[in-house]
Scaffold this motif. Structure first.
Motif, short mmCIF file in Angstrom:
data_model
loop_
_atom_site.label_atom_id
_atom_site.label_comp_id
_atom_site.label_asym_id
_atom_site.label_seq_id
_atom_site.Cartn_x
_atom_site.Cartn_y
_atom_site.Cartn_z
N LEU A 206 10.81 62.53 12.31
CA LEU A 206 12.25 62.27 12.50
C LEU A 206 12.62 62.01 13.95
CD1 LEU A 206 13.83 64.95 10.13
CD2 LEU A 206 13.44 62.53 9.67
N LEU A 207 11.73 62.37 14.88
CA LEU A 207 12.08 62.25 16.30
C LEU A 207 12.26 60.80 16.72
CD1 LEU A 207 12.63 63.64 18.96
CD2 LEU A 207 10.16 63.71 19.39
N GLU A 215 17.62 51.71 10.90
CA GLU A 215 18.38 50.77 10.08
C GLU A 215 18.55 51.35 8.67
OE1 GLU A 215 19.81 48.18 11.14
OE2 GLU A 215 18.79 47.71 13.03
N LYS A 216 19.53 50.87 7.97
CA LYS A 216 19.73 51.27 6.59
C LYS A 216 18.49 50.93 5.77
CE LYS A 216 22.79 50.47 2.62
NZ LYS A 216 23.98 49.74 2.13
N GLY A 221 16.38 58.31 2.41
CA GLY A 221 17.51 59.06 2.96
C GLY A 221 18.27 58.31 4.04
N ALA A 222 17.74 57.18 4.50
CA ALA A 222 18.45 56.38 5.51
C ALA A 222 19.48 55.50 4.81
CB ALA A 222 17.45 55.53 6.31
N GLU A 223 20.62 56.07 4.50
CA GLU A 223 21.64 55.38 3.69
C GLU A 223 22.54 54.48 4.51
OE1 GLU A 223 23.64 58.48 1.61
OE2 GLU A 223 21.91 58.98 0.35
N ALA A 224 22.47 54.60 5.82
CA ALA A 224 23.30 53.75 6.70
C ALA A 224 22.60 53.62 8.04
CB ALA A 224 24.69 54.36 6.88
#
Length: 454
Positions: A206-207, A215-216, A221-224
């Motif tokens: 995550l770092l 980016e989305k 879990g990267a919703e936006a």
């Protein structure tokens, strides 16, 4: 760093005139004449501002604006049109335009709008960064001490603040490296925010997203789209704490960001520029880590343009009375109690202790004392210090042990962490406080060195 401006305008004369005008003002300007060329530029580069014409050969500006705002939320766009259509202006603002200006273009009026939009964008970034600060962060802006060692640090802060060079702050855990970084930023006169990142507190996966954004759809879990700390620190300072814990794949990406002042978000291809000043801190010897194969040599040299070393608390015991008094006042405000007075005997006990956890450990000890105090004084019996524990770890006797001098840094670190774990009865939270590291970092070290929990 220059602001980057993209002009999408099919009138070649107007496009060139605007390019010349804003280049003279110090902008980095790119001009294109249609929608497709504009999107190609936006896919490859990040721009601070777009000037967008409404009538273009291969489409209209309003449709392109909608596409841009969906793809790049927060992109600053000023619409330009020859149509004096109130409805069109309303639609453009609703679609995400920062402002709307009519032709014929008056350069002074346009310049005023551009400056206002860029200032609003800068303030929005600063607010977003400040919202992540805690009240404790805001208090960490004072360096306390009158010793020669701290006077030297103060001078180095003043000299560093006048430069944009990268700074590496070294010193044991709990010595106040973030305080020094905040002071350098505060005295630098930079308009952007101070943005801290603890490289040891965030898992490696995550770092990268935390530092450079994503980016989305870049990962589950990267919703936006999310801007990273380097973007939020624009015009300001990014503080990379525990830099010695950075994984090697990320070291390469950080090196490029330092060398070229450019990076991509996770899952993206757009080149984003950042002029954030980088200050890093570590309790490790980075060049020993280089020799051990854990850290890139080129990155170590890139970080250590200016070096500031913070002395441990046991190396400046003459500062303890002043420091303890200031900490008691700070803690009292936090726990809503009147500040208590330290007795001379209590001060003597504090000065006799070797403080392996430095200022952070002292703050924890004094917090416990204030919580348990029932009178107006802090007496020695309220100071929960174990002379047989951490004190022995830093004693001259152990330092003089000839076997100690033959141990590697890893061996010394493993023994010290085990010592603190034994001292705290295996309490990971207290161990982290003494060592000045995060829970994930402690868990990694326990696993790495196969340490035991009492």
């Amino acid at each position: 760093m220059k602001n980057r401006l993209l002009i999408i305008e099919d009138d070649a004369g107007l496009n060139q005139m605007l390019q010349f005008h804003f280049e003279d003002l110090g902008f980095d300007v790119t001009g294109v004449s249609n929608c497709s060329e504009g999107m190609l530029q936006l896919n490859e580069n990040a721009f601070d501002l777009l000037l967008l014409d409404q009538q273009l050969p291969d489409g209209n500006g309003l449709d392109l604006l909608t596409e841009i705002c969906q793809k790049t939320p927060g992109q600053a766009v000023i619409m330009m049109t020859g149509q004096h259509d109130l409805e069109l202006a309303i639609q453009a603002i609703k679609a995400g335009a920062a402002d709307f200006i009519h032709k014929p273009i008056r350069t002074e009026a346009l310049q005023h709008v551009v400056e206002r939009v860029l200032e609003n964008k800068r303030l929005s970034r600063q607010v977003e960064a400040l919202q992540q600060e805690t009240p404790d962060d805001l208090e960490q802006r004072e360096l306390i001490g009158r010793s020669d060692a701290m006077l030297k640090v103060s001078k180095e802060i003043a000299l560093s603040a006048a430069s944009d060079a990268t700074v590496l702050i070294t010193g044991e855990s709990g010595t106040g490296k973030e305080v020094v970084a905040r002071l350098i930023h505060m005295h630098s006169g930079k308009s952007g925010p101070f943005t801290p990142v603890n490289c040891a507190a965030i898992v490696d996966t995550l770092l990268e997203s935390e530092l450079f954004g994503h980016e989305k759809g870049a990962f589950t879990g990267a919703e936006a789209r999310k801007p990273g700390k380097f973007e939020l620190a624009q015009d300001g300072t990014i503080f990379l704490d525990e830099i010695g814990e950075l994984a090697q794949p990320l070291q390469a990406k950080l090196l490029r960001a330092l060398q070229e002042q450019m990076f991509e978000r996770v899952g993206g291809t757009q080149q984003i520029r950042s002029n954030a000043r980088v200050i890093a801190a570590t309790n490790r010897d980075l060049f020993a880590e280089v020799n051990a194969g854990n850290f890139r040599e080129d990155l170590a040299y890139r970080l250590k343009v200016i070096s500031i070393h913070l002395p441990s608390l046991r190396e400046r015991k003459e500062d303890i009375p002043l420091l303890a008094k200031a900490l008691v006042e700070k803690i009292a405000r936090k726990i809503h109690k009147p500040p208590l007075k330290l007795t001379d005997e209590a001060i003597h006990v504090l000065q006799s202790y070797n403080w392996p956890g430095n200022v952070r450990e002292m703050e924890n000890i004094l917090t416990q004392a204030l919580v348990h105090a029932r009178g107006s004084l802090i007496t020695p019996d309220l100071l929960q210090l174990d002379a047989a524990g951490p004190m022995a770890a830093a004693s001259p006797t152990s330092a003089a042990n000839p076997n100690q001098a033959q141990k590697s840094l890893d061996q010394v670190e493993a023994e010290h962490i085990q010592l603190v774990l034994d001292h705290t009865g295996g309490h990971k939270g207290k161990t982290c406080d003494v060592l000045g590291i995060s829970r994930p970092a402690l868990d990694r070290k326990i696993k790495k060195y196969n340490l035991r929990l009492p």
